[in-house]
Design a protein around this motif. Structure first.
Motif, PDB file in Angstrom:
ATOM      1  N   PRO A 231      -7.823   0.705   0.564  1.00  0.00           N
ATOM      2  CA  PRO A 231      -8.159  -0.228  -0.520  1.00  0.00           C
ATOM      3  C   PRO A 231      -7.953   0.403  -1.887  1.00  0.00           C
ATOM      4  CG  PRO A 231     -10.157   0.664   0.458  1.00  0.00           C
ATOM      5  CD  PRO A 231      -9.011   1.177   1.293  1.00  0.00           C
ATOM      6  N   ALA A 232      -7.783  -0.446  -2.884  1.00  0.00           N
ATOM      7  CA  ALA A 232      -7.620   0.045  -4.252  1.00  0.00           C
ATOM      8  C   ALA A 232      -8.906   0.712  -4.727  1.00  0.00           C
ATOM      9  CB  ALA A 232      -7.263  -1.116  -5.171  1.00  0.00           C
ATOM     10  N   LYS A 233      -8.744   1.753  -5.536  1.00  0.00           N
ATOM     11  CA  LYS A 233      -9.882   2.465  -6.115  1.00  0.00           C
ATOM     12  C   LYS A 233     -10.036   2.025  -7.574  1.00  0.00           C
ATOM     13  CE  LYS A 233     -10.621   4.976  -2.422  1.00  0.00           C
ATOM     14  NZ  LYS A 233      -9.636   4.350  -1.528  1.00  0.00           N
ATOM     15  N   ARG A 234     -11.140   1.385  -7.864  1.00  0.00           N
ATOM     16  CA  ARG A 234     -11.326   0.808  -9.184  1.00  0.00           C
ATOM     17  C   ARG A 234     -11.493   1.863 -10.287  1.00  0.00           C
ATOM     18  NH1 ARG A 234     -15.556  -4.047  -7.495  1.00  0.00           N
ATOM     19  NH2 ARG A 234     -14.043  -5.306  -6.330  1.00  0.00           N
ATOM     20  N   TYR A 235     -11.869   3.067  -9.907  1.00  0.00           N
ATOM     21  CA  TYR A 235     -12.055   4.115 -10.924  1.00  0.00           C
ATOM     22  C   TYR A 235     -10.731   4.730 -11.370  1.00  0.00           C
ATOM     23  CZ  TYR A 235     -11.724   7.062  -6.742  1.00  0.00           C
ATOM     24  OH  TYR A 235     -11.321   7.652  -5.562  1.00  0.00           O
ATOM     25  N   ARG A 236      -9.627   4.344 -10.695  1.00  0.00           N
ATOM     26  CA  ARG A 236      -8.314   4.861 -11.083  1.00  0.00           C
ATOM     27  C   ARG A 236      -7.534   3.800 -11.841  1.00  0.00           C
ATOM     28  NH1 ARG A 236      -7.373   7.866  -5.488  1.00  0.00           N
ATOM     29  NH2 ARG A 236      -6.502   5.871  -4.820  1.00  0.00           N
ATOM     30  N   HIS A 237      -6.660   4.239 -12.704  1.00  0.00           N
ATOM     31  CA  HIS A 237      -5.769   3.307 -13.396  1.00  0.00           C
ATOM     32  C   HIS A 237      -4.903   2.612 -12.341  1.00  0.00           C
ATOM     33  CE1 HIS A 237      -2.415   1.835 -15.818  1.00  0.00           C
ATOM     34  NE2 HIS A 237      -3.207   1.948 -16.883  1.00  0.00           N
ATOM     35  N   PRO A 238      -4.705   1.296 -12.445  1.00  0.00           N
ATOM     36  CA  PRO A 238      -3.954   0.560 -11.414  1.00  0.00           C
ATOM     37  C   PRO A 238      -2.581   1.144 -11.093  1.00  0.00           C
ATOM     38  CG  PRO A 238      -5.010  -0.962 -12.910  1.00  0.00           C
ATOM     39  CD  PRO A 238      -5.240   0.401 -13.482  1.00  0.00           C
ATOM     40  N   LEU A 239      -1.849   1.608 -12.110  1.00  0.00           N
ATOM     41  CA  LEU A 239      -0.526   2.186 -11.848  1.00  0.00           C
ATOM     42  C   LEU A 239      -0.629   3.476 -11.052  1.00  0.00           C
ATOM     43  CD1 LEU A 239       1.299   1.605 -15.274  1.00  0.00           C
ATOM     44  CD2 LEU A 239       1.637   0.374 -13.115  1.00  0.00           C
ATOM     45  N   ILE A 240      -1.601   4.317 -11.424  1.00  0.00           N
ATOM     46  CA  ILE A 240      -1.818   5.578 -10.697  1.00  0.00           C
ATOM     47  C   ILE A 240      -2.286   5.280  -9.277  1.00  0.00           C
ATOM     48  CG2 ILE A 240      -3.199   7.684 -10.606  1.00  0.00           C
ATOM     49  CD1 ILE A 240      -3.264   7.647 -13.657  1.00  0.00           C
TER      50      ILE A 240
ATOM     51  N   LYS B 167       0.883   4.335  -2.269  1.00  0.00           N
ATOM     52  CA  LYS B 167       2.217   4.350  -1.685  1.00  0.00           C
ATOM     53  C   LYS B 167       2.557   5.737  -1.133  1.00  0.00           C
ATOM     54  CE  LYS B 167       7.107   3.933  -2.901  1.00  0.00           C
ATOM     55  NZ  LYS B 167       8.091   3.694  -3.985  1.00  0.00           N
ATOM     56  N   HIS B 168       2.284   6.772  -1.921  1.00  0.00           N
ATOM     57  CA  HIS B 168       2.615   8.136  -1.502  1.00  0.00           C
ATOM     58  C   HIS B 168       1.859   8.536  -0.247  1.00  0.00           C
ATOM     59  CE1 HIS B 168       3.402  12.437  -1.674  1.00  0.00           C
ATOM     60  NE2 HIS B 168       2.104  12.640  -1.634  1.00  0.00           N
ATOM     61  N   ARG B 169       0.557   8.278  -0.213  1.00  0.00           N
ATOM     62  CA  ARG B 169      -0.256   8.716   0.925  1.00  0.00           C
ATOM     63  C   ARG B 169       0.033   7.918   2.180  1.00  0.00           C
ATOM     64  NH1 ARG B 169      -5.927   9.641  -2.501  1.00  0.00           N
ATOM     65  NH2 ARG B 169      -5.216  11.550  -3.553  1.00  0.00           N
TER      66      ARG B 169
ATOM     67  N   CYS C 238       4.386  -0.136   8.977  1.00  0.00           N
ATOM     68  CA  CYS C 238       3.679   0.274   7.763  1.00  0.00           C
ATOM     69  C   CYS C 238       4.142  -0.565   6.569  1.00  0.00           C
ATOM     70  CB  CYS C 238       3.864   1.766   7.480  1.00  0.00           C
ATOM     71  SG  CYS C 238       5.540   2.243   7.026  1.00  0.00           S
ATOM     72  N   ASP C 239       3.240  -0.737   5.640  1.00  0.00           N
ATOM     73  CA  ASP C 239       3.531  -1.385   4.360  1.00  0.00           C
ATOM     74  C   ASP C 239       3.030  -0.421   3.294  1.00  0.00           C
ATOM     75  OD1 ASP C 239       3.579  -2.789   2.002  1.00  0.00           O
ATOM     76  OD2 ASP C 239       2.704  -4.620   2.809  1.00  0.00           O
ATOM     77  N   VAL C 240       3.919   0.417   2.800  1.00  0.00           N
ATOM     78  CA  VAL C 240       3.497   1.495   1.899  1.00  0.00           C
ATOM     79  C   VAL C 240       3.050   0.966   0.546  1.00  0.00           C
ATOM     80  CG1 VAL C 240       4.973   3.180   3.040  1.00  0.00           C
ATOM     81  CG2 VAL C 240       5.852   1.903   1.070  1.00  0.00           C
ATOM     82  N   TYR C 241       3.556  -0.189   0.136  1.00  0.00           N
ATOM     83  CA  TYR C 241       3.211  -0.729  -1.178  1.00  0.00           C
ATOM     84  C   TYR C 241       1.798  -1.310  -1.215  1.00  0.00           C
ATOM     85  CZ  TYR C 241       8.176  -0.143  -1.976  1.00  0.00           C
ATOM     86  OH  TYR C 241       9.435   0.397  -2.094  1.00  0.00           O
ATOM     87  N   ASN C 242       1.354  -1.822  -0.073  1.00  0.00           N
ATOM     88  CA  ASN C 242       0.008  -2.401  -0.004  1.00  0.00           C
ATOM     89  C   ASN C 242      -0.989  -1.534   0.751  1.00  0.00           C
ATOM     90  OD1 ASN C 242       0.302  -5.141  -1.329  1.00  0.00           O
ATOM     91  ND2 ASN C 242       1.978  -5.231   0.171  1.00  0.00           N
ATOM     92  N   GLY C 243      -0.522  -0.396   1.292  1.00  0.00           N
ATOM     93  CA  GLY C 243      -1.428   0.564   1.910  1.00  0.00           C
ATOM     94  C   GLY C 243      -1.853   0.249   3.327  1.00  0.00           C
ATOM     95  N   TYR C 244      -0.957  -0.375   4.139  1.00  0.00           N
ATOM     96  CA  TYR C 244      -1.307  -0.729   5.510  1.00  0.00           C
ATOM     97  C   TYR C 244      -0.508   0.089   6.524  1.00  0.00           C
ATOM     98  CZ  TYR C 244      -3.706  -4.930   3.798  1.00  0.00           C
ATOM     99  OH  TYR C 244      -4.554  -5.793   3.167  1.00  0.00           O
ATOM    100  N   LEU C 245      -1.195   0.502   7.591  1.00  0.00           N
ATOM    101  CA  LEU C 245      -0.551   1.115   8.748  1.00  0.00           C
ATOM    102  C   LEU C 245      -1.003   0.368   9.995  1.00  0.00           C
ATOM    103  CD1 LEU C 245      -0.982   4.974   8.129  1.00  0.00           C
ATOM    104  CD2 LEU C 245       1.104   3.641   7.879  1.00  0.00           C
ATOM    105  N   TRP C 246      -0.063   0.022  10.860  1.00  0.00           N
ATOM    106  CA  TRP C 246      -0.374  -0.531  12.179  1.00  0.00           C
ATOM    107  C   TRP C 246      -0.107   0.588  13.179  1.00  0.00           C
ATOM    108  CZ3 TRP C 246      -1.122  -6.028  13.292  1.00  0.00           C
ATOM    109  CH2 TRP C 246      -1.137  -6.821  12.151  1.00  0.00           C
ATOM    110  N   ILE C 247      -1.109   0.889  13.994  1.00  0.00           N
ATOM    111  CA  ILE C 247      -1.039   2.045  14.878  1.00  0.00           C
ATOM    112  C   ILE C 247      -1.460   1.633  16.287  1.00  0.00           C
ATOM    113  CG2 ILE C 247      -1.852   4.423  15.230  1.00  0.00           C
ATOM    114  CD1 ILE C 247      -2.563   4.473  12.245  1.00  0.00           C
ATOM    115  N   GLU C 248      -0.920   2.334  17.255  1.00  0.00           N
ATOM    116  CA  GLU C 248      -1.289   2.123  18.655  1.00  0.00           C
ATOM    117  C   GLU C 248      -2.803   2.283  18.852  1.00  0.00           C
ATOM    118  OE1 GLU C 248      -0.510   4.546  22.875  1.00  0.00           O
ATOM    119  OE2 GLU C 248       0.073   5.400  20.937  1.00  0.00           O
ATOM    120  N   PHE C 249      -3.382   1.392  19.636  1.00  0.00           N
ATOM    121  CA  PHE C 249      -4.773   1.526  20.065  1.00  0.00           C
ATOM    122  C   PHE C 249      -4.778   2.379  21.323  1.00  0.00           C
ATOM    123  CE2 PHE C 249      -8.623   0.363  22.287  1.00  0.00           C
ATOM    124  CZ  PHE C 249      -9.566   0.258  21.273  1.00  0.00           C
ATOM    125  N   LEU C 250      -5.411   3.523  21.276  1.00  0.00           N
ATOM    126  CA  LEU C 250      -5.297   4.502  22.352  1.00  0.00           C
ATOM    127  C   LEU C 250      -6.014   4.064  23.622  1.00  0.00           C
ATOM    128  CD1 LEU C 250      -5.835   7.776  20.296  1.00  0.00           C
ATOM    129  CD2 LEU C 250      -3.696   6.938  21.280  1.00  0.00           C
ATOM    130  N   GLY C 251      -5.357   4.338  24.738  1.00  0.00           N
ATOM    131  CA  GLY C 251      -6.025   4.202  26.025  1.00  0.00           C
ATOM    132  C   GLY C 251      -5.666   2.996  26.847  1.00  0.00           C
TER     133      GLY C 251
END
Length: 263
Positions: free
Chosen positions: A55-64, A70-72, A97-110
């Protein structure tokens, strides 16, 4: 805050994607769903998947904030894809993955493993045996396997970055066998530095000591036994690198103890 995040994720995924919130940390929120990002609902409804959202962090500037998200997200997705290809190393498979919106879809283990009988993280697994037999052979076998997984990770020059007992998932295979998987590589990296590997081992050691202090020494021995097996299986070069990692691990441990004494 949780409901706000759930609403945001639901609106992003459209109303036809059911969500179940299972974890919320400082960095990300984790859901399960039975909808695959690409397959038709009728082909995936009998399976589960993990959705990890930053999720977005409100304490950071939106561009940062957008840049960091995206990077992480991109870094974690690339790392998971690489780790999944290492023979013997157990990590969940990246699906999308959607790097611009911060989503990862991952295998559910087991779910797709033979004789699956459930799963647990390492922390809860050790608590499960603490009241009955903390030195049960199943515990020893499992911790050696965990050590082997960490050894494979480090031998291939990758580090986890947050190697706690909560970030090691055990999937039950058969009646008395558990397969460890390493999860949550949000702070992971490619690194051949013994310092990073020593810190990984120290973080796991502190996690074990803090929750299972009565049995920690034995548990650490079993973990390091499995870890060492991987390195020693690579001949003289492996023996040399093992000594370097253990030496640095001991240095990191001493620094941690000094900080604890000073406060």
């Amino acid at each position: 805050m949780s409901q706000e995040i759930v609403s945001k994720v639901s609106s992003y995924l459209t109303p036809h994607v059911p969500l179940n919130l299972i974890a919320q940390g400082a960095e990300a929120v984790v859901f399960t769903t039975n909808v695959h990002p690409y397959l038709p609902a009728k082909d995936s409804s009998n399976k589960s998947y993990i959705i990890k959202y930053r999720p977005a962090k409100r304490y950071r500037h939106p561009l940062i904030d957008r840049s960091l998200t995206k990077h992480r997200t991109l870094s974690e997705s690339r790392l998971l894809a690489k780790l999944f290809l290492i023979p013997g190393l157990k990590v969940p498979q990246l699906i999308a993955c959607d790097v611009y919106n911060g989503y990862l879809w991952i295998e559910f283990l087991g779910e797709d493993l033979p004789n699956n009988g459930g799963f647990s993280n390492l922390k809860n697994f050790l608590w499960m045996f603490a009241s009955s037999d903390p030195y049960d052979p199943i515990v020893k076998e499992t911790l050696i396997k965990v050590g082997q997984q960490i050894g494979l990770l480090h031998w291939n020059d990758y580090c986890h970055g947050d190697l706690t007992s909560s970030n090691i998932v055990l999937v039950r295979e058969g009646f008395q066998s558990w397969q460890p998987y390493l999860i949550d590589f949000g702070l992971g990296s490619s690194s051949n530095m013994v310092e990073d590997k020593g810190v990984d081992l120290y973080v796991l050691e502190r996690a074990i000591v803090s929750t299972h202090s009565l049995f920690a020494e034995t548990y650490k021995e079993w973990l390091m036994d499995g870890f060492s097996q991987v390195y020693r299986g690579n001949g003289s070069n492996g023996e040399k690198k093992l000594k370097e990692v253990i030496s640095r691990f001991q240095e990191v441990r001493m620094r941690g103890r000094k900080r604890s004494m000073i406060g």
